[in-house]
Scaffold this motif. Structure first.
Motif, PDB file in Angstrom:
ATOM      1  N   TRP A  32       0.831  -1.210   0.000  1.00 40.73           N
ATOM      2  CA  TRP A  32       0.000   0.000   0.000  1.00 40.73           C
ATOM      3  C   TRP A  32       0.861   1.254   0.000  1.00 40.73           C
ATOM      4  O   TRP A  32       0.490   2.277  -0.578  1.00 40.73           O
ATOM      5  N   LEU A  33       2.033   1.172   0.602  1.00 33.09           N
ATOM      6  CA  LEU A  33       2.952   2.297   0.558  1.00 33.09           C
ATOM      7  C   LEU A  33       3.504   2.485  -0.852  1.00 33.09           C
ATOM      8  O   LEU A  33       3.666   3.612  -1.323  1.00 33.09           O
ATOM      9  N   GLN A  34       3.752   1.395  -1.558  1.00 39.99           N
ATOM     10  CA  GLN A  34       4.204   1.474  -2.944  1.00 39.99           C
ATOM     11  C   GLN A  34       3.124   2.085  -3.828  1.00 39.99           C
ATOM     12  O   GLN A  34       3.412   2.931  -4.686  1.00 39.99           O
ATOM     13  N   ILE A  35       1.883   1.661  -3.633  1.00 39.92           N
ATOM     14  CA  ILE A  35       0.765   2.205  -4.417  1.00 39.92           C
ATOM     15  C   ILE A  35       0.593   3.695  -4.125  1.00 39.92           C
ATOM     16  O   ILE A  35       0.417   4.506  -5.036  1.00 39.92           O
ATOM     17  N   ALA A  36       0.666   4.068  -2.850  1.00 43.22           N
ATOM     18  CA  ALA A  36       0.521   5.473  -2.480  1.00 43.22           C
ATOM     19  C   ALA A  36       1.659   6.309  -3.077  1.00 43.22           C
ATOM     20  O   ALA A  36       1.431   7.421  -3.558  1.00 43.22           O
ATOM     21  N   SER A  37       2.870   5.772  -3.081  1.00 42.56           N
ATOM     22  CA  SER A  37       3.997   6.493  -3.681  1.00 42.56           C
ATOM     23  C   SER A  37       3.794   6.682  -5.172  1.00 42.56           C
ATOM     24  O   SER A  37       4.076   7.757  -5.713  1.00 42.56           O
ATOM     25  N   ALA A  38       3.299   5.661  -5.848  1.00 45.42           N
ATOM     26  CA  ALA A  38       3.036   5.772  -7.283  1.00 45.42           C
ATOM     27  C   ALA A  38       1.954   6.809  -7.556  1.00 45.42           C
ATOM     28  O   ALA A  38       2.064   7.592  -8.507  1.00 45.42           O
ATOM     29  N   VAL A  39       0.911   6.842  -6.733  1.00 47.77           N
ATOM     30  CA  VAL A  39      -0.167   7.821  -6.906  1.00 47.77           C
ATOM     31  C   VAL A  39       0.379   9.236  -6.712  1.00 47.77           C
ATOM     32  O   VAL A  39       0.045  10.149  -7.477  1.00 47.77           O
ATOM     33  N   VAL A  40       1.238   9.426  -5.717  1.00 49.30           N
ATOM     34  CA  VAL A  40       1.821  10.750  -5.471  1.00 49.30           C
ATOM     35  C   VAL A  40       2.681  11.187  -6.656  1.00 49.30           C
ATOM     36  O   VAL A  40       2.619  12.346  -7.086  1.00 49.30           O
ATOM     37  N   VAL A  41       3.470  10.269  -7.216  1.00 52.13           N
ATOM     38  CA  VAL A  41       4.307  10.615  -8.369  1.00 52.13           C
ATOM     39  C   VAL A  41       3.443  11.001  -9.562  1.00 52.13           C
ATOM     40  O   VAL A  41       3.712  11.993 -10.255  1.00 52.13           O
ATOM     41  N   VAL A  42       2.386  10.249  -9.830  1.00 50.18           N
ATOM     42  CA  VAL A  42       1.498  10.566 -10.958  1.00 50.18           C
ATOM     43  C   VAL A  42       0.813  11.905 -10.740  1.00 50.18           C
ATOM     44  O   VAL A  42       0.711  12.718 -11.672  1.00 50.18           O
ATOM     45  N   MET A  43       0.351  12.172  -9.517  1.00 49.03           N
ATOM     46  CA  MET A  43      -0.285  13.460  -9.230  1.00 49.03           C
ATOM     47  C   MET A  43       0.697  14.610  -9.404  1.00 49.03           C
ATOM     48  O   MET A  43       0.337  15.667  -9.929  1.00 49.03           O
ATOM     49  N   MET A  44       1.947  14.403  -8.983  1.00 55.78           N
ATOM     50  CA  MET A  44       2.954  15.446  -9.129  1.00 55.78           C
ATOM     51  C   MET A  44       3.217  15.733 -10.605  1.00 55.78           C
ATOM     52  O   MET A  44       3.306  16.896 -11.012  1.00 55.78           O
ATOM     53  N   LEU A  45       3.339  14.674 -11.415  1.00 53.76           N
ATOM     54  CA  LEU A  45       3.548  14.879 -12.848  1.00 53.76           C
ATOM     55  C   LEU A  45       2.354  15.575 -13.489  1.00 53.76           C
ATOM     56  O   LEU A  45       2.515  16.453 -14.336  1.00 53.76           O
ATOM     57  N   PHE A  46       1.140  15.184 -13.096  1.00 52.88           N
ATOM     58  CA  PHE A  46      -0.074  15.806 -13.610  1.00 52.88           C
ATOM     59  C   PHE A  46      -0.123  17.289 -13.238  1.00 52.88           C
ATOM     60  O   PHE A  46      -0.502  18.135 -14.042  1.00 52.88           O
ATOM     61  N   TYR A  47       0.315  17.618 -12.023  1.00 57.60           N
ATOM     62  CA  TYR A  47       0.298  18.995 -11.553  1.00 57.60           C
ATOM     63  C   TYR A  47       1.372  19.831 -12.245  1.00 57.60           C
ATOM     64  O   TYR A  47       1.165  21.010 -12.549  1.00 57.60           O
TER      65      TYR A  47
END
Length: 89
Positions: A32-47
């Motif tokens: 779940w920490l890996q999934i959360a890290s991936a979501v944060v990276v995608v959100m950062m790129l989107f932003y």
């Protein structure tokens, strides 16, 4: 071996996946920490995408001597590193 907060080496050897300390074994990261890290990276790129697009379109344009001005210090650093390697051999 990673730094451990506990000094009981026998407990660590019996249960290698239950290390306590600041650093953990490779691969022990929770899914779940890996999934959360991936979501944060995608959100950062989107932003950051609109800002990067703006910078690329409205940034300074390169002039004739700009690449040469960047290449000379890089070549000097590479030459210095090669010199250091040659001195060690």
């Amino acid at each position: 071996m990673a730094y451990l907060a506990t000094t009981d080496q026998q407990t660590i050897n019996k249960n290698p996946g239950t290390m306590s300390g600041f650093f953990y074994e490779e691969g022990s990261m929770n899914i779940w920490l890996q999934i959360a890290s991936a979501v944060v990276v995608v959100m950062m790129l989107f932003y950051m995408y609109p800002a990067a697009k703006h910078w690329l379109q409205n940034g300074p344009k390169a002039k004739k001597g700009d690449w040469l001005s960047a290449a000379i210090p890089l070549l000097l650093v590479v030459g210095f590193v090669l010199l250091l390697i040659a001195m060690v051999k």
